[in-house]
Design an enzyme around this catalytic site. Sequence first.
Site, PDB file in Angstrom:
ATOM      1  N   THR A  99      -9.518  -3.372   1.041  1.00 39.30           N
ATOM      2  CA  THR A  99      -9.120  -4.234   2.149  1.00 39.30           C
ATOM      3  C   THR A  99      -8.198  -3.473   3.099  1.00 39.30           C
ATOM      4  O   THR A  99      -7.787  -2.337   2.831  1.00 39.30           O
ATOM      5  CB  THR A  99      -8.373  -5.481   1.634  1.00 39.30           C
ATOM      6  OG1 THR A  99      -7.176  -5.045   0.966  1.00 39.30           O
ATOM      7  CG2 THR A  99      -9.231  -6.277   0.665  1.00 39.30           C
ATOM      8  N   TYR A 115       7.638  -6.363  -1.822  1.00 41.08           N
ATOM      9  CA  TYR A 115       6.364  -6.913  -2.284  1.00 41.08           C
ATOM     10  C   TYR A 115       6.427  -7.288  -3.764  1.00 41.08           C
ATOM     11  O   TYR A 115       6.014  -8.384  -4.158  1.00 41.08           O
ATOM     12  CB  TYR A 115       5.254  -5.898  -2.033  1.00 41.08           C
ATOM     13  CG  TYR A 115       3.858  -6.413  -2.284  1.00 41.08           C
ATOM     14  CD1 TYR A 115       3.270  -7.328  -1.412  1.00 41.08           C
ATOM     15  CD2 TYR A 115       3.108  -5.979  -3.379  1.00 41.08           C
ATOM     16  CE1 TYR A 115       1.983  -7.795  -1.625  1.00 41.08           C
ATOM     17  CE2 TYR A 115       1.827  -6.437  -3.592  1.00 41.08           C
ATOM     18  CZ  TYR A 115       1.260  -7.345  -2.719  1.00 41.08           C
ATOM     19  OH  TYR A 115      -0.023  -7.802  -2.940  1.00 41.08           O
ATOM     20  N   ILE A 155      -7.473 -22.453   2.893  1.00 45.53           N
ATOM     21  CA  ILE A 155      -7.320 -21.034   2.570  1.00 45.53           C
ATOM     22  C   ILE A 155      -6.452 -20.361   3.622  1.00 45.53           C
ATOM     23  O   ILE A 155      -6.790 -20.363   4.816  1.00 45.53           O
ATOM     24  CB  ILE A 155      -8.693 -20.330   2.505  1.00 45.53           C
ATOM     25  CG1 ILE A 155      -9.629 -21.058   1.536  1.00 45.53           C
ATOM     26  CG2 ILE A 155      -8.537 -18.868   2.108  1.00 45.53           C
ATOM     27  CD1 ILE A 155     -11.084 -20.674   1.675  1.00 45.53           C
ATOM     28  N   ASN A 174      -3.370 -17.338  -0.085  1.00 50.68           N
ATOM     29  CA  ASN A 174      -3.848 -15.961  -0.147  1.00 50.68           C
ATOM     30  C   ASN A 174      -3.096 -15.013   0.790  1.00 50.68           C
ATOM     31  O   ASN A 174      -2.971 -13.826   0.495  1.00 50.68           O
ATOM     32  CB  ASN A 174      -5.339 -15.932   0.197  1.00 50.68           C
ATOM     33  CG  ASN A 174      -5.829 -14.549   0.565  1.00 50.68           C
ATOM     34  OD1 ASN A 174      -5.994 -13.681  -0.293  1.00 50.68           O
ATOM     35  ND2 ASN A 174      -6.049 -14.320   1.859  1.00 50.68           N
TER      36      ASN A 174
END
Length: 248
Positions: free
Chosen positions: A188, A151, A6, A87
């Site tokens: 987040t 992005y 991860i 991720n």
Amino acid sequence: MKFAIITGASKGLGSSIAERMISEKIGVITVSRTENAELREKALVNKVFYQHFSCNLAVPEEVEKNFQEILSVLEPKKAEVIYVINNAGVIDPIATAGTLDHQALIANVQINLIAPLMITNILLKNACVPLKIVNVSSGAAERPIQGWSAYCSTKAGLNMFTETAAAEQITAGAPHEIIAFSPGIMDTDMQGTIRSSSKEAFNDLEKFKEYKEQGMLRPAHVVADALVNLLLDAQIESGKIYRVNELI
């Protein structure tokens, strides 16, 4: 035994995915610049394999070196399957085209696009066990958002890579599966970065502030559970872009 690699697991969605994997007795390897010490402790309590690799994913040489070392660690363990969660991601630079900082732009492309492409390439070339690769995408891959040109572009590229690489694996009759996962809006640090930008740089600033004020941001652990449930309980469709709203 099953294992999971991860990236970006020091916080947010990556940390929540790692916690859930450990709870499922799946060995975890985390890759990020800093380590989440709580994950090490959780793995120790659960008697599950855990190892952290410190890596700046913006530096291709570090990606190459660390993932070759990860392969060396996993080879003698005779894993039955390896889950790979690409991720790690960055939102900066938040700015309109014509005002982009080039160093931030290069880092964005390296972390959001080149690193997961390299990781997938290294593992597909060298892994001797089935891989289930998840590229964490975004709704921004599918629509233009003013101020997020870097992005949006990198996540769109990641989606296309996912679809193409999956098609190649199917044609080759390989056991590997590759999907993309769009996690929606989560509570987040990235959302904090978005809210701290300026109206001039990000046209939808007020909308994203409202998401937080109105409690519309999902906790990262809820999104992580949706993804891990998909991987563990369902027959995934290689090449598909899964969206969290379809899974919750």
